[in-house]
Design a protein around this motif. Structure first.
Motif, PDB file in Angstrom:
ATOM      1  N   GLU A  91       0.829  -1.207   0.000  1.00 46.38           N
ATOM      2  CA  GLU A  91       0.000   0.000   0.000  1.00 46.38           C
ATOM      3  C   GLU A  91       0.862   1.255   0.000  1.00 46.38           C
ATOM      4  OE1 GLU A  91      -3.692  -2.030   2.537  1.00 46.38           O
ATOM      5  OE2 GLU A  91      -2.627  -0.283   3.358  1.00 46.38           O
ATOM      6  N   ILE A  92       0.441   2.221  -0.783  1.00 39.38           N
ATOM      7  CA  ILE A  92       1.030   3.568  -0.782  1.00 39.38           C
ATOM      8  C   ILE A  92      -0.071   4.518  -0.353  1.00 39.38           C
ATOM      9  CG2 ILE A  92       2.118   5.389  -2.144  1.00 39.38           C
ATOM     10  CD1 ILE A  92       3.886   2.942  -1.892  1.00 39.38           C
ATOM     11  N   ALA A  93       0.132   5.222   0.744  1.00 35.79           N
ATOM     12  CA  ALA A  93      -0.893   6.130   1.269  1.00 35.79           C
ATOM     13  C   ALA A  93      -0.545   7.579   0.946  1.00 35.79           C
ATOM     14  CB  ALA A  93      -1.037   5.947   2.776  1.00 35.79           C
ATOM     15  N   PHE A  94      -1.568   8.363   0.641  1.00 32.32           N
ATOM     16  CA  PHE A  94      -1.399   9.783   0.331  1.00 32.32           C
ATOM     17  C   PHE A  94      -1.986  10.610   1.473  1.00 32.32           C
ATOM     18  CE2 PHE A  94      -1.139   7.610  -3.636  1.00 32.32           C
ATOM     19  CZ  PHE A  94      -0.299   8.359  -4.441  1.00 32.32           C
ATOM     20  N   ALA A  95      -1.162  11.478   2.051  1.00 27.70           N
ATOM     21  CA  ALA A  95      -1.598  12.328   3.148  1.00 27.70           C
ATOM     22  C   ALA A  95      -1.336  13.792   2.791  1.00 27.70           C
ATOM     23  CB  ALA A  95      -0.849  11.968   4.440  1.00 27.70           C
ATOM     24  N   GLY A  96      -2.147  14.687   3.349  1.00 26.13           N
ATOM     25  CA  GLY A  96      -1.941  16.112   3.091  1.00 26.13           C
ATOM     26  C   GLY A  96      -3.040  16.946   3.712  1.00 26.13           C
ATOM     27  N   ARG A  97      -2.760  18.231   3.877  1.00 24.03           N
ATOM     28  CA  ARG A  97      -3.750  19.148   4.410  1.00 24.03           C
ATOM     29  C   ARG A  97      -4.928  19.255   3.446  1.00 24.03           C
ATOM     30  NH1 ARG A  97      -3.087  24.095   4.706  1.00 24.03           N
ATOM     31  NH2 ARG A  97      -4.030  24.529   6.716  1.00 24.03           N
ATOM     32  N   SER A  98      -6.078  19.622   3.982  1.00 21.83           N
ATOM     33  CA  SER A  98      -7.238  19.887   3.139  1.00 21.83           C
ATOM     34  C   SER A  98      -6.865  20.961   2.123  1.00 21.83           C
ATOM     35  CB  SER A  98      -8.410  20.364   4.004  1.00 21.83           C
ATOM     36  OG  SER A  98      -8.796  19.351   4.898  1.00 21.83           O
ATOM     37  N   ASN A  99      -7.264  20.745   0.881  1.00 24.51           N
ATOM     38  CA  ASN A  99      -7.007  21.667  -0.228  1.00 24.51           C
ATOM     39  C   ASN A  99      -5.555  21.682  -0.719  1.00 24.51           C
ATOM     40  OD1 ASN A  99      -9.687  22.505  -0.367  1.00 24.51           O
ATOM     41  ND2 ASN A  99      -9.381  24.188   1.072  1.00 24.51           N
ATOM     42  N   VAL A 100      -4.773  20.664  -0.342  1.00 22.74           N
ATOM     43  CA  VAL A 100      -3.392  20.612  -0.822  1.00 22.74           C
ATOM     44  C   VAL A 100      -3.324  20.130  -2.266  1.00 22.74           C
ATOM     45  CG1 VAL A 100      -2.843  18.225  -0.163  1.00 22.74           C
ATOM     46  CG2 VAL A 100      -1.049  19.981  -0.074  1.00 22.74           C
ATOM     47  N   GLY A 101      -4.416  19.543  -2.760  1.00 19.79           N
ATOM     48  CA  GLY A 101      -4.434  19.032  -4.128  1.00 19.79           C
ATOM     49  C   GLY A 101      -4.224  17.532  -4.190  1.00 19.79           C
ATOM     50  N   LYS A 102      -4.572  16.838  -3.110  1.00 15.85           N
ATOM     51  CA  LYS A 102      -4.363  15.395  -3.031  1.00 15.85           C
ATOM     52  C   LYS A 102      -5.170  14.643  -4.091  1.00 15.85           C
ATOM     53  CE  LYS A 102      -5.424  13.754   0.972  1.00 15.85           C
ATOM     54  NZ  LYS A 102      -6.724  13.057   0.767  1.00 15.85           N
ATOM     55  N   SER A 103      -6.441  14.960  -4.197  1.00 15.00           N
ATOM     56  CA  SER A 103      -7.283  14.291  -5.189  1.00 15.00           C
ATOM     57  C   SER A 103      -6.783  14.553  -6.607  1.00 15.00           C
ATOM     58  CB  SER A 103      -8.734  14.772  -5.056  1.00 15.00           C
ATOM     59  OG  SER A 103      -9.265  14.416  -3.800  1.00 15.00           O
ATOM     60  N   SER A 104      -6.342  15.773  -6.856  1.00 23.23           N
ATOM     61  CA  SER A 104      -5.841  16.121  -8.193  1.00 23.23           C
ATOM     62  C   SER A 104      -4.588  15.335  -8.548  1.00 23.23           C
ATOM     63  CB  SER A 104      -5.542  17.627  -8.264  1.00 23.23           C
ATOM     64  OG  SER A 104      -6.731  18.376  -8.097  1.00 23.23           O
ATOM     65  N   ILE A 105      -3.703  15.134  -7.567  1.00 27.67           N
ATOM     66  CA  ILE A 105      -2.472  14.381  -7.812  1.00 27.67           C
ATOM     67  C   ILE A 105      -2.791  12.912  -8.086  1.00 27.67           C
ATOM     68  CG2 ILE A 105      -0.434  13.417  -6.655  1.00 27.67           C
ATOM     69  CD1 ILE A 105       0.113  16.140  -7.802  1.00 27.67           C
ATOM     70  N   ILE A 106      -3.692  12.340  -7.301  1.00 28.12           N
ATOM     71  CA  ILE A 106      -4.067  10.936  -7.517  1.00 28.12           C
ATOM     72  C   ILE A 106      -4.701  10.771  -8.893  1.00 28.12           C
ATOM     73  CG2 ILE A 106      -5.589   9.073  -6.739  1.00 28.12           C
ATOM     74  CD1 ILE A 106      -5.159  10.091  -3.866  1.00 28.12           C
ATOM     75  N   ASN A 107      -5.557  11.708  -9.279  1.00 28.58           N
ATOM     76  CA  ASN A 107      -6.181  11.646 -10.599  1.00 28.58           C
ATOM     77  C   ASN A 107      -5.150  11.810 -11.711  1.00 28.58           C
ATOM     78  OD1 ASN A 107      -8.774  11.268  -9.569  1.00 28.58           O
ATOM     79  ND2 ASN A 107      -9.194  13.455  -9.461  1.00 28.58           N
ATOM     80  N   ALA A 108      -4.164  12.695 -11.502  1.00 25.11           N
ATOM     81  CA  ALA A 108      -3.120  12.904 -12.510  1.00 25.11           C
ATOM     82  C   ALA A 108      -2.244  11.655 -12.650  1.00 25.11           C
ATOM     83  CB  ALA A 108      -2.262  14.114 -12.132  1.00 25.11           C
ATOM     84  N   LEU A 109      -1.917  11.030 -11.538  1.00 22.29           N
ATOM     85  CA  LEU A 109      -1.096   9.819 -11.572  1.00 22.29           C
ATOM     86  C   LEU A 109      -1.779   8.709 -12.358  1.00 22.29           C
ATOM     87  CD1 LEU A 109       0.137   9.670  -7.865  1.00 22.29           C
ATOM     88  CD2 LEU A 109       1.613   9.898  -9.873  1.00 22.29           C
ATOM     89  N   THR A 110      -3.077   8.550 -12.128  1.00 22.42           N
ATOM     90  CA  THR A 110      -3.818   7.452 -12.743  1.00 22.42           C
ATOM     91  C   THR A 110      -4.421   7.808 -14.096  1.00 22.42           C
ATOM     92  OG1 THR A 110      -5.817   8.094 -11.527  1.00 22.42           O
ATOM     93  CG2 THR A 110      -4.393   6.463 -10.496  1.00 22.42           C
ATOM     94  N   GLY A 111      -4.315   9.074 -14.480  1.00 25.40           N
ATOM     95  CA  GLY A 111      -4.868   9.496 -15.755  1.00 25.40           C
ATOM     96  C   GLY A 111      -6.375   9.543 -15.786  1.00 25.40           C
ATOM     97  N   ARG A 112      -6.994   9.637 -14.594  1.00 26.98           N
ATOM     98  CA  ARG A 112      -8.451   9.741 -14.494  1.00 26.98           C
ATOM     99  C   ARG A 112      -8.839  11.154 -14.122  1.00 26.98           C
ATOM    100  NH1 ARG A 112      -6.107   4.697 -14.831  1.00 26.98           N
ATOM    101  NH2 ARG A 112      -7.656   3.036 -14.867  1.00 26.98           N
ATOM    102  N   LYS A 113     -10.071  11.511 -14.413  1.00 30.89           N
ATOM    103  CA  LYS A 113     -10.541  12.851 -14.076  1.00 30.89           C
ATOM    104  C   LYS A 113     -11.231  12.910 -12.717  1.00 30.89           C
ATOM    105  CE  LYS A 113     -11.089  14.541 -18.819  1.00 30.89           C
ATOM    106  NZ  LYS A 113     -12.029  15.117 -19.818  1.00 30.89           N
TER     107      LYS A 113
END
Length: 220
Positions: A43-65
């Motif tokens: 497992e690779i976990a993603f952590a960050g403050r609210s509004n840091v852009g976590k969802s955007s990075i995960i979507n960019a990595l996977t090529g999903r919107k």
């Protein structure tokens, strides 16, 4: 002073591209530690403050919107979301921290839940800690870094929204974060600057994460 590893090779970049070109699907959401899915793939976990852009990075990595979705209200997402990547790796989207409206009790509950996950999850290979390149490091970021040290979980700092920072300021920010990482035993010394808008750093981050994936299945 920790030695900073070299950037990924072209071969590693390609391995990362192939991994993240695979299917990636949500398969479990857990609001309590007792509800976690059985430990399986790394497992690779993603952590960050609210509004840091976590969802955007995960979507960019996977090529999903919209694989990972940001809540319209910061701090609202309270569960750990698990995604299966190419049947070789699990990505874990952790709840955002540092939201101003949260009560002290809610913040303490977040810390207790996250510490229990970080300390007890045998399949957790690394935490990707996202920091916003545009703003100063917050006390909540430092609290989470201390939490990761206590849990003895290796974490790697990734800077987000770097396209919105001038080159000179970004160079200074990277140096600042490298100095911070050098003070913490659990910190991986290499910092990755990224932008979900321009794609900066995304192949690099894919390559870093791909090191932990299970081997690709042999073709018949």
């Amino acid at each position: 002073m920790k030695e900073v590893p070299s950037p990924p090779t072209e071969e590693q970049i390609e391995e990362g591209r192939i991994l993240f070109a695979g299917e990636c699907d949500f398969f479990f959401g857990s609001q309590k530690i007792e509800q976690l899915p059985d430990a399986g793939r790394p497992e690779i976990a993603f952590a960050g403050r609210s509004n840091v852009g976590k969802s955007s990075i995960i979507n960019a990595l996977t090529g999903r919107k919209a694989l990972a979705r940001a809540s319209s209200e910061p701090g609202r997402t309270k569960q750990l979301n698990f995604f299966a990547l190419a049947e070789r790796l699990t990505l874990v989207d952790m709840p955002g921290y540092g939201f101003a409206k949260a009560s002290k009790a809610v913040k303490e509950d977040w810390q207790n839940t996250m510490f229990a996950y970080l300390r007890g999850r045998t399949t957790l290979a690394r935490v990707i800690l996202l920091l916003d390149a545009r703003i100063e490091i917050k006390s909540s970021d430092l609290d989470v870094i201390k939490l990761l040290d206590r849990a003895a979980v290796v974490f790697q700092i990734v800077l987000t929204k770097c396209d919105q920072v001038r080159p000179k300021a970004l160079t200074a920010k990277i140096a600042e974060v490298e100095a911070l990482a050098a003070k913490h035993a659990a910190a991986f010394p290499r910092i990755i600057p990224t932008s979900s808008e321009t794609g900066e750093g995304i192949p690099d981050l894919r390559a870093e994460i791909a090191k932990f994936a299970e081997p690709a299945p042999l073709r018949a």
